[in-house]
Write an enzyme that holds these catalytic residues in place. Structure first.
Site, PDB file in Angstrom:
ATOM      1  N   TYR A 109       0.840  -1.199   0.000  1.00 49.04           N
ATOM      2  CA  TYR A 109       0.000   0.000   0.000  1.00 49.04           C
ATOM      3  C   TYR A 109       0.872   1.244   0.000  1.00 49.04           C
ATOM      4  O   TYR A 109       1.850   1.335   0.743  1.00 49.04           O
ATOM      5  CB  TYR A 109      -0.891   0.020   1.249  1.00 49.04           C
ATOM      6  CG  TYR A 109      -1.719   1.281   1.351  1.00 49.04           C
ATOM      7  CD1 TYR A 109      -2.984   1.342   0.776  1.00 49.04           C
ATOM      8  CD2 TYR A 109      -1.234   2.416   1.987  1.00 49.04           C
ATOM      9  CE1 TYR A 109      -3.743   2.503   0.836  1.00 49.04           C
ATOM     10  CE2 TYR A 109      -1.977   3.585   2.051  1.00 49.04           C
ATOM     11  CZ  TYR A 109      -3.227   3.613   1.474  1.00 49.04           C
ATOM     12  OH  TYR A 109      -3.976   4.761   1.527  1.00 49.04           O
ATOM     13  N   GLU A 197      -3.389   7.500  -4.363  1.00 59.33           N
ATOM     14  CA  GLU A 197      -3.376   6.223  -3.647  1.00 59.33           C
ATOM     15  C   GLU A 197      -3.132   5.062  -4.601  1.00 59.33           C
ATOM     16  O   GLU A 197      -3.757   4.974  -5.656  1.00 59.33           O
ATOM     17  CB  GLU A 197      -4.714   6.009  -2.920  1.00 59.33           C
ATOM     18  CG  GLU A 197      -4.692   4.798  -1.999  1.00 59.33           C
ATOM     19  CD  GLU A 197      -6.030   4.598  -1.290  1.00 59.33           C
ATOM     20  OE1 GLU A 197      -7.059   4.491  -1.985  1.00 59.33           O
ATOM     21  OE2 GLU A 197      -6.028   4.549  -0.047  1.00 59.33           O
TER      22      GLU A 197
END
Ligand code: ADP
Ligand code: MG
Length: 385
Positions: A109, A197
């Protein structure tokens, strides 16, 4: 402002950030040709909507033949996609991304945002990607690294090393991470992004780093100097009332409740919503008509609230400072006169020309409920539900 994954990935490519090859298809395009042009033997068909969590909602499918790709695209384009981020009503899917399948070794992530606490851009990353990051942060916060970046100095080498380490990278991926982070940061700054993101950022079977998902949000206030970003806007993905409001230069945000609110000034609007909640109600929207609201913009704002079928009562709370109350009253009375009003409208007007405003409202054909103060207004609108 939001963009689609396929658009974010094109920007990534422009800045040298590795992403899988892919092609966006609408209902009119040939998925067969897209898959054949991409080549290989595995493809991923991905719904393009401005919401995350598509995989869990059935909006991402891995396929192993061109026929399967066509079938998956057809299914997804006929889907009303419901994810954790769309609300129960879901989203119509108008576009899909056909992408080459990547052999994944590990899902990580990575995100960038503007952090209010440190007044700086911040990189957030975790070795535990792919799944819901909120859950990782809540249950195992030690697995999440937060790295603020001094905007005057930019991203420093020791920081990229620290990030690569937190991501558990080894071998060539460490160097690739250094380049990728500096390219991402350059994109973030140059394009006035407010959020970026990548979930998941993956290490492939061959040990390379690649962005498998891409989400970008931009600062609306910077769009005047980001014409190429603004050109990526997909109005069909936006809430139609929010789009109308933005055209009329009104600050409008849709919320979950059923009390329509029209207020002048963001601070007063926040206080009004707090008070509605405090007395047991729930606002359907935030709407700031602005300090210098004209009768016309008030009318427009009122129409936007009325167009929201969830609204069961309306609260108009105006403090006449720069704006005159009578002007607001005029706009409200005109708008109300032109539509069939089925809900109660509670009005609290205070300040410049409040008395004249009251006369206008009393003289109109609508049965306004006049409130004496803010607390009274909130209670009256909740009891009118
Ligand atoms: P969302 O976050 O909206 O669910 P993602 O783009 O993250 O959508 O896709 C969900 C999952 O699908 C990813 O975590 C990954 O496992 C898989 N996936 C997505 N794109 C690819 C790809 N090109 N190749 C292989 N797997 C993929
Ligand atoms: Mg994702």
């Amino acid at each position: 402002m939001n963009v689609h994954e396929y658009q974010a990935k094109q920007l990534f490519r422009d800045f040298g950030i590795p992403v899988p090859n892919g092609k966006m298809c609408t209902r009119e395009d040939s998925v067969r040709e897209a898959a054949q042009e991409l080549g290989g033997d595995t493809w991923v068909v991905k719904a393009q909507v401005h919401a995350g969590g598509r995989g869990k909602g059935g909006g991402v499918r891995v396929v192993r033949s061109v026929e399967e790709a066509e079938k998956a695209a057809e299914d997804i384009l006929n889907l009303r996609l419901v994810t954790a981020q769309t609300g129960a009503e879901g989203r119509e899917v108008r576009k899909v991304l056909i992408e080459e399948g990547v052999a994944i070794q590990k899902e990580l992530y990575l995100s960038m945002l503007v952090d209010r606490a440190s007044n700086a851009p911040m990189i957030i990353c975790s070795e535990a990607g792919g799944v819901e990051i909120e859950e990782v942060a809540a249950k195992t916060p030690e697995k999440v690294l937060q790295e603020p970046i001094d905007p005057a100095l930019g991203l420093r080498t020791y920081q990229t090393r620290r990030i690569a380490q937190a991501l558990g990278l080894t071998g060539p991926a460490v160097r690739q991470a250094g380049k990728m982070l500096s390219d991402l940061y350059r994109l973030f700054v140059e394009k006035d992004a407010s959020m970026l993101e990548i979930n998941p950022l993956v290490v492939t079977e061959s040990g390379d780093l690649i962005a498998l998902d891409a989400k970008l949000q931009f600062d609306d206030n910077a769009m005047f100097r980001q014409k190429d970003v603004l050109a990526l806007r997909d109005v069909e993905e936006e809430d139609p009332l929010e789009a109308q409001a933005s055209e009329a230069d009104l600050s409008y945000i849709r919320l979950d409740g059923n009390i329509g609110c029209m207020v002048n000034g963001a601070g007063l609007a926040m206080a009004t919503m707090d008070l509605i909640q405090y007395v047991g109600g729930a606002p359907a929207n935030f709407l700031d008509v602005g300090g210098g609201a004209s009768a016309a913009s008030v009318e427009k704002a009122f129409r936007i609230i009325l167009a929201d079928t969830r609204v069961k009562a309306i609260l108009i709370n105006i403090f006449g400072g720069i704006v005159r109350c009578d002007r607001v009253a005029q706009g409200v009375a005109e708008a109300a006169g032109n539509v069939e009003l089925k809900v109660s409208v509670v009005v609290r007007l205070e300040g410049t020309n409040a008395a004249e405003a009251r006369t206008i409202l009393e003289g109109s054909s609508i049965d306004f409920v006049v409130a004496n103060n803010l607390r009274d207004a909130a209670e009256k609108v909740v009891s009118a539900l």
